[in-house]
Design an enzyme around this catalytic site. Structure first.
Site, mmCIF file in Angstrom:
data_model
loop_
_atom_site.group_PDB
_atom_site.id
_atom_site.type_symbol
_atom_site.label_atom_id
_atom_site.label_comp_id
_atom_site.label_asym_id
_atom_site.label_seq_id
_atom_site.Cartn_x
_atom_site.Cartn_y
_atom_site.Cartn_z
ATOM 1 N N HIS A 1 8.648 -0.453 -3.295
ATOM 2 C CA HIS A 1 8.794 0.408 -1.891
ATOM 3 C C HIS A 1 8.908 1.963 -2.265
ATOM 4 O O HIS A 1 8.310 2.992 -1.387
ATOM 5 C CB HIS A 1 9.988 -0.123 -1.359
ATOM 6 N N SER B 1 11.069 -10.263 3.741
ATOM 7 C CA SER B 1 11.624 -11.354 2.682
ATOM 8 C C SER B 1 12.495 -12.091 3.437
ATOM 9 O O SER B 1 12.993 -13.245 2.753
ATOM 10 C CB SER B 1 12.497 -10.448 1.904
HETATM 11 ZN ZN ZN Z 1 10.296 -5.198 0.449
#
Ligand code: ZN
Ligand code: NAG
Ligand code: NAG
Ligand code: NAG
EC number: 3.1.3.1
Length: 524
Positions: free
Chosen positions: A341, A110
């Site tokens: 996640h 990210s």
């Molecule tokens: Zn991530």
């Protein structure tokens, strides 16, 4: 052979079990498509206005499979089958694909991706607001390689700017809007190496308060990074992990206040009640930090202390729209990624639906005439759903057959890897008696990993408003920042605006082009 037959029989039976009545009429589909056609034909008249305002909604980890599953969830929350539902982002007229790889990574993170779509330059994973000449975690390699963001360009052009996120405000995505860091995890000086500190690199929370001193709106989590080490948190007094982290002894809330002009109204709030009692018309600067770290998942949110993403966006747009020169706003649905996640798909999908509510809210408060709105993701996840589920099947439900190999049921939602991999007695866990609709259920994965990974395929970019048509094909992710800059006439792309009406009227560019081409066309 028999079991295969049973599997097919059950599958077929359930697949035919439900079709909404109106959908049995061919006219329904023809009318629906004809209406879509009419809308598409209207798009031939391009919106080439100057974008006074730009809003980018970033669903962290919101791959296309997540968008589809969230759409079905949204419909099912409204007691519909779900598949036919439209998310707000689905209603945007222009859609493109974004290639998300980082300069050194096929499957990106990210930090590198945020640098791409906010600063317009692809870079290495783990690094923020610097070019790929910077090596991750190497403080000295960042110097001289800083790149600036669309937030910076908008500020320089006199616009108001804002950052709203459900993660820490110094997390990867928002930080690319204001920071330059060789390491995304330098949240405060406490997380930095002695070497990096010695070389003079600054942590990201520090940079948030010092780099661009007049960001009008900052909302999200991350309180603990603003306070001296071991200072007790205002909300979780007994929790050691919520205490301040800073080694330099700074109170960055005080720093933030000290940089605001005395005659302006700046407000720091840490809970929802306080946020919602503010009168946005009298607020010039707002800092809202609602948790010590990331905000809670929307499904687990305490609705007294924490605002939802859509509530934060509503306040942000009210404050930012007071500027006659317009605004730039970054909104991050940052915990879609975290839900995935953890392989807790239900948490991830509810985060996505909440971001869609925020998109609806912003859409109702702004105009297509002067506001470019973009919705996209930084990267995908190895999240999938399939299994020939029948129409209207709960998005968290089972496929209509058992596996023809291990004879056990399986959920439609699965992950390519992650913590949901479970072998019991040498076999795949039988989920027959497991509550797979629970918000903490971890969907099964093909490969065991404590932390499910990002996915590498392209993500969607949805766009509406001025110059939205520039997002029209398969693009490198860093192109998005350039489109925003061009549309708003900020940053490197101001020249084409010189002749455009500063009052926000249509740019004559394409019209002039058309006039120049017409005689040629008639000649040949
Ligand atoms: Zn991530
Ligand atoms: C912070 O508190 C912890 C335990 O509560 C203690 O071990 C540590 O030494 C303290 N650190 C500072 C800088 O006071
Ligand atoms: C919210 O913050 C204000 C200011 O610190 C405080 O007075 C109020 O009690 C808080 N409300 C809640 C519900 O915690
Ligand atoms: C807040 O949450 C409580 C408990 O879940 C619920 O009863 C209440 O209706 C909620 N209030 C709002 C304003 O959403």
């Amino acid at each position: 052979m028999i079991s295969l037959f049973l599997v097919l029989a059950i599958g077929t039976c359930l697949t035919n079990s439900f079709v909404p009545e109106k959908e049995k009429d061919a006219k329904y589909w023809r009318d629906q498509a004809q209406q879509t056609l009419k809308n598409a034909l209207r798009l031939q008249k391009l919106n080439t206005n100057v974008a006074k305002n730009v809003i980018i909604f970033l669903g962290d980890g919101m791959g296309v499979s997540t968008v589809t599953a969230a759409r079905i969830l949204k419909g099912q929350l409204q007691h519909n089958p779900g598949e036919e539902t439209s998310l707000e982002m689905d209603k945007f007229p222009y859609v493109a694909l974004s290639k998300t790889y980082n300069t050194n990574a096929q499957v990106p993170d990210s930090a590198g991706t945020a640098t791409a779509f906010l600063c317009g330059v692809k870079t290495n994973e783990g690094t923020i607001g610097v070019s790929a000449a910077t090596q991750r975690s190497q403080c000295s390699t960042a110097k001289g390689n800083e790149v600036t963001s669309i937030l910076h360009w908008a500020k320089d052009a006199g616009k108001s700017v804002g950052i709203v996120t459900t993660t820490r405000v110094n997390h990867a995505t928002p930080s690319a809007a204001y920071a330059h860091s060789a390491e995304r995890e330098w949240y405060s000086d406490n997380e930095m190496s002695p070497e990096a500190l010695r070389q003079g690199c600054k942590d990201i929370a520090y940079q948030l308060m010092h780099n661009i001193k007049d960001i009008e709106v900052i909302m999200g989590g991350g309180r603990k990074y603003m306070f001296p080490k071991n200072r007790t948190d205002v909300e979780y007094e007994m929790d050691e992990k919520s205490r301040g982290t800073r080694l330099d002894g700074l109170n960055l809330i005080d720093t933030w206040k000290s940089f605001k002009p005395k005659h302006k109204h700046s407000h720091y709030v840490w809970n929802r009640t306080e946020l919602l009692t503010l009168d946005p018309h009298t607020v010039d600067y707002l800092l809202g930090l609602f948790e010590p770290g990331d905000l809670q998942y929307e499904l687990n949110r305490n609705n007294v202390t924490d605002p939802s993403l859509s509530e934060m966006v509503e306040v942000a747009v009210k404050i930012l729209s007071k500027n006659p020169k317009g605004f730039f706003l970054l909104v991050e649905g940052g915990r879609i990624d975290h839900g995935h996640h953890e392989s807790k798909a239900k948490l991830a999908l509810h985060e996505t639906v909440e971001m869609d509510r925020a998109i609806e809210k912003a859409g109702a408060m702004t105009s297509l005439e002067d506001t470019l709105t973009i919705v996209t993701a930084d990267h995908s996840h190895v999240f999938t759903f399939g299994g020939y589920t029948p129409r209207g099947n709960s998005i968290f439900g089972l496929a209509p057959m058992v596996s023809d190999t291990d004879n056990k049921p399986f959920t439609a939602i699965l992950y390519g890897n992650g913590p949901g991999y479970k072998v019991i007695g040498g076999e795949r866990e039988n989920i027959y008696k497991v509550d797979y609709a629970h918000s903490n259920y971890q969907a099964q994965a093909a490969v065991p990993l404590r932390y499910e990974t990002h996915g590498g395929e392209d993500v969607a970019v949805f766009a509406k408003g001025p110059m939205a048509h520039l997002l029209h094909g398969v693009h490198e992710q860093n192109y998005i920042a350039h489109v925003m800059g061009y549309a708003a006439c900020v940053g490197a792309n101001q020249d084409h605006c010189a002749s455009a009406s500063s009052a926000g009227g249509p740019s004559p560019g394409p019209l002039l082009l058309l006039l120049t081409l017409l005689p040629l066309g008639t000649l040949f």
